[in-house]
Motif scaffolding. Sequence first.
Motif, mmCIF file in Angstrom:
data_model
loop_
_atom_site.group_PDB
_atom_site.id
_atom_site.type_symbol
_atom_site.label_atom_id
_atom_site.label_comp_id
_atom_site.label_asym_id
_atom_site.label_seq_id
_atom_site.Cartn_x
_atom_site.Cartn_y
_atom_site.Cartn_z
ATOM 1 N N GLY A 36 30.007 42.816 51.676
ATOM 2 C CA GLY A 36 30.814 43.024 53.064
ATOM 3 C C GLY A 36 31.687 43.955 52.832
ATOM 4 O O GLY A 36 32.652 43.921 53.776
ATOM 5 N N GLY A 37 31.721 45.019 52.205
ATOM 6 C CA GLY A 37 32.789 46.070 52.076
ATOM 7 C C GLY A 37 34.080 45.739 51.278
ATOM 8 O O GLY A 37 34.880 46.396 51.158
ATOM 9 N N LEU A 38 33.937 44.438 50.673
ATOM 10 C CA LEU A 38 35.132 43.771 50.119
ATOM 11 C C LEU A 38 34.680 43.997 48.619
ATOM 12 O O LEU A 38 33.763 43.502 48.020
ATOM 13 C CB LEU A 38 35.725 42.452 50.686
ATOM 14 C CG LEU A 38 36.154 42.596 52.058
ATOM 15 C CD1 LEU A 38 36.376 40.920 52.446
ATOM 16 C CD2 LEU A 38 37.232 43.265 52.043
ATOM 17 N N SER A 39 35.744 44.136 47.888
ATOM 18 C CA SER A 39 35.680 43.884 46.349
ATOM 19 C C SER A 39 36.396 42.941 45.805
ATOM 20 O O SER A 39 37.766 42.850 46.049
ATOM 21 C CB SER A 39 35.911 45.398 45.830
ATOM 22 O OG SER A 39 35.731 45.302 44.211
ATOM 23 N N ARG A 40 35.982 42.193 44.747
ATOM 24 C CA ARG A 40 36.998 41.229 44.247
ATOM 25 C C ARG A 40 36.790 41.238 42.490
ATOM 26 O O ARG A 40 35.537 41.313 42.194
ATOM 27 C CB ARG A 40 36.720 39.807 44.766
ATOM 28 C CG ARG A 40 37.494 38.857 44.046
ATOM 29 C CD ARG A 40 37.666 37.661 44.803
ATOM 30 N NE ARG A 40 38.613 36.513 44.257
ATOM 31 C CZ ARG A 40 38.931 35.226 44.709
ATOM 32 N NH1 ARG A 40 38.530 34.869 45.701
ATOM 33 N NH2 ARG A 40 39.510 34.391 43.783
ATOM 34 N N SER A 41 37.853 41.218 41.813
ATOM 35 C CA SER A 41 37.751 41.294 40.370
ATOM 36 C C SER A 41 37.880 39.600 40.103
ATOM 37 O O SER A 41 39.005 39.092 40.396
ATOM 38 C CB SER A 41 38.946 41.906 39.856
ATOM 39 O OG SER A 41 38.972 41.775 38.337
ATOM 40 N N VAL A 42 36.814 39.247 39.404
ATOM 41 C CA VAL A 42 37.098 37.592 38.601
ATOM 42 C C VAL A 42 37.167 37.582 37.395
ATOM 43 O O VAL A 42 36.378 38.185 36.576
ATOM 44 C CB VAL A 42 35.606 37.130 39.318
ATOM 45 C CG1 VAL A 42 35.480 35.533 38.643
ATOM 46 C CG2 VAL A 42 35.283 37.277 40.592
ATOM 47 N N LYS A 43 38.355 36.982 36.949
ATOM 48 C CA LYS A 43 38.660 36.872 35.698
ATOM 49 C C LYS A 43 37.592 35.950 34.740
ATOM 50 O O LYS A 43 37.470 34.921 35.327
ATOM 51 C CB LYS A 43 39.973 36.515 35.355
ATOM 52 C CG LYS A 43 40.629 36.244 33.981
ATOM 53 C CD LYS A 43 41.969 35.990 33.811
ATOM 54 C CE LYS A 43 42.455 36.080 32.243
ATOM 55 N NZ LYS A 43 42.427 37.335 31.688
ATOM 56 N N LEU A 44 37.145 36.544 33.686
ATOM 57 C CA LEU A 44 36.329 35.679 32.751
ATOM 58 C C LEU A 44 36.985 34.727 31.815
ATOM 59 O O LEU A 44 38.299 35.067 31.652
ATOM 60 C CB LEU A 44 35.471 36.509 31.977
ATOM 61 C CG LEU A 44 34.487 37.772 32.743
ATOM 62 C CD1 LEU A 44 33.813 38.737 31.909
ATOM 63 C CD2 LEU A 44 33.446 36.900 33.674
ATOM 64 N N ILE A 45 36.328 33.693 31.498
ATOM 65 C CA ILE A 45 37.113 32.838 30.412
ATOM 66 C C ILE A 45 36.399 33.006 29.127
ATOM 67 O O ILE A 45 35.159 33.448 28.795
ATOM 68 C CB ILE A 45 37.001 31.334 30.948
ATOM 69 C CG1 ILE A 45 35.759 31.018 30.999
ATOM 70 C CG2 ILE A 45 37.894 31.504 31.959
ATOM 71 C CD1 ILE A 45 35.713 29.292 31.383
ATOM 72 N N ASP A 46 37.055 32.612 27.768
ATOM 73 C CA ASP A 46 36.405 32.674 26.737
ATOM 74 C C ASP A 46 35.346 31.760 26.483
ATOM 75 O O ASP A 46 35.543 30.392 26.638
ATOM 76 C CB ASP A 46 37.671 32.233 25.759
ATOM 77 C CG ASP A 46 36.985 32.704 23.984
ATOM 78 O OD1 ASP A 46 35.759 32.673 23.914
ATOM 79 O OD2 ASP A 46 38.335 32.498 23.083
#
Length: 243
Positions: free
Chosen positions: A104-114
């Motif tokens: 929807g035109g939005l960008s989100r950075s999702v932090k990964l885990i080990d």
Amino acid sequence: MGVYFETYGTFIKTIVKAIENINEECIFNFDSSGMHIKISDVYKYKMLELKIDKDDLKEYHCDNPIELGIVIDRIKDVTKTLKAKDTITFNYESGGNNLILKAGGLSRSVKLIDINMIGKVPSLVGAEKELSDGYQTTIKTNPLKTFLRAASNAISFDVSTDEDYLHLTSESDEGLIEINWEESPISPRGYRSTTNYSVVETTKATSTMGDSANIRGCEGGVWEIKWGLGNHSYIRAMVAPRV
């Protein structure tokens, strides 16, 4: 490079719902064929396997096999507002610590885990051997969904094959609840078993169950329910017996 795929709102929300009913953390495995997820709850009562074929995604690219540690709520924060025909993209660059989601035109950075911090799914070699020596059938799932809702206040239910078809019974505060699939005989006929399973664990494991499912089971062993997702993908749930 890494991995990139695009899919529709309904499809990804089904995946997220299936996972969140089992555990909050899991490993997404990507290769040239698509995405593979295997997850169990903390106590190993139930296990879920999702095989997402690349042909069921709107677009898919993966250069080399990749494993990503995911906290599913971080994905749900983005997908929960998607409508059925909305699209969402997932992009991961090799060596990075974040998964980039765009919708929807939005960008989100999702932090990964080990991935080493995520509990391992138990080996299914023994269960697979038991199931291969047990029974199997294919059922319409609406009766199973209705049964689980009706038995929601009960602790457990029995799955028996004494009449060459599946017969489910549960004792609730309202009395005996039962259902069967006489139109769907088991194979091999003559296999006799009665095994008890948790209502809650089965309900969680089958939260995204489709209209029909392949069933496998055995005396005193796990119960497997497998259904299609898209044209080429599937979800497989396995629930351990109550002891």
